[in-house]
Scaffold this motif. Sequence first.
Motif, short mmCIF file in Angstrom:
data_model
loop_
_atom_site.label_atom_id
_atom_site.label_comp_id
_atom_site.label_asym_id
_atom_site.label_seq_id
_atom_site.Cartn_x
_atom_site.Cartn_y
_atom_site.Cartn_z
N ALA A 139 0.54 -21.86 12.22
CA ALA A 139 1.71 -21.16 12.38
C ALA A 139 1.74 -19.31 11.91
CB ALA A 139 2.97 -21.87 12.47
N ALA A 140 1.60 -19.68 10.75
CA ALA A 140 2.25 -17.93 9.85
C ALA A 140 0.65 -17.55 10.25
CB ALA A 140 1.63 -18.25 7.84
N MET A 141 -0.28 -17.86 10.42
CA MET A 141 -1.73 -17.11 11.45
C MET A 141 -1.37 -16.74 12.37
SD MET A 141 -4.28 -17.03 8.06
CE MET A 141 -5.46 -16.05 9.01
N GLU A 142 -1.57 -17.47 13.56
CA GLU A 142 -0.90 -16.52 14.39
C GLU A 142 0.47 -15.85 14.32
OE1 GLU A 142 -0.01 -20.60 16.55
OE2 GLU A 142 -2.09 -21.04 16.75
N LYS A 143 0.93 -15.62 13.50
CA LYS A 143 2.50 -15.52 14.39
C LYS A 143 1.50 -13.88 13.35
CE LYS A 143 6.92 -14.19 11.37
NZ LYS A 143 7.89 -14.43 10.70
N LEU A 144 0.97 -14.09 12.20
CA LEU A 144 0.91 -12.78 11.66
C LEU A 144 -0.27 -12.36 13.06
CD1 LEU A 144 0.05 -10.45 8.97
CD2 LEU A 144 -1.85 -12.26 8.79
N ALA A 145 -1.53 -12.48 13.70
CA ALA A 145 -1.87 -12.41 14.24
C ALA A 145 -1.13 -11.94 15.62
CB ALA A 145 -2.88 -13.09 15.01
N LYS A 146 -0.58 -12.03 15.71
CA LYS A 146 0.37 -11.35 16.67
C LYS A 146 1.04 -10.29 16.34
CE LYS A 146 1.72 -15.67 19.49
NZ LYS A 146 1.96 -16.48 19.23
N THR A 147 1.71 -9.83 15.10
CA THR A 147 2.20 -8.74 14.73
C THR A 147 1.27 -7.27 14.29
OG1 THR A 147 2.24 -9.46 12.75
CG2 THR A 147 4.30 -9.40 14.10
N THR A 148 0.43 -7.71 14.07
CA THR A 148 -1.18 -7.26 13.20
C THR A 148 -1.74 -6.55 14.53
OG1 THR A 148 -1.61 -8.77 12.43
CG2 THR A 148 0.06 -7.42 10.95
N GLY A 176 -8.03 -10.57 19.76
CA GLY A 176 -7.30 -12.25 20.25
C GLY A 176 -7.89 -12.50 18.65
N TYR A 177 -7.57 -13.59 19.18
CA TYR A 177 -8.28 -15.43 17.72
C TYR A 177 -8.52 -16.33 18.36
CZ TYR A 177 -3.39 -16.86 17.65
OH TYR A 177 -2.60 -17.34 18.21
N GLU A 178 -9.47 -16.81 17.78
CA GLU A 178 -9.69 -18.38 18.30
C GLU A 178 -10.04 -19.34 17.16
OE1 GLU A 178 -14.53 -18.48 19.12
OE2 GLU A 178 -13.18 -17.75 20.53
N TRP A 179 -9.31 -20.51 16.88
CA TRP A 179 -9.65 -21.63 15.91
C TRP A 179 -10.73 -21.67 15.69
CZ3 TRP A 179 -6.37 -19.85 12.23
CH2 TRP A 179 -5.37 -19.83 12.33
#
Length: 87
Positions: free
Chosen positions: A16-25, A31-34
Amino acid sequence: MNGAPAPSYSSGQAIAAMEKLAKTTLPAGYGYEWTGTALQEKAASGQTGFILVLAVVFAYLFLVGLYESTAIPIAALLSVAVACLAR
């Protein structure tokens, strides 16, 4: 980019922290993928209840076959539940 949860944080909190960080920075268009276990964790989220119900049903069916009765397995499953709660 690789990341891991800090001590005393769960993998779900880290995701959740990584998703939030990716959306803001991340800049626009990025984008990102897991991958790996994070991908599996995201894919399996929300299925715990279904899997638990399925496990209880299969345990009941195996006990019905073992005891050749439909009532005895209910008592056996309930006694296990009571024993877990009494801990």
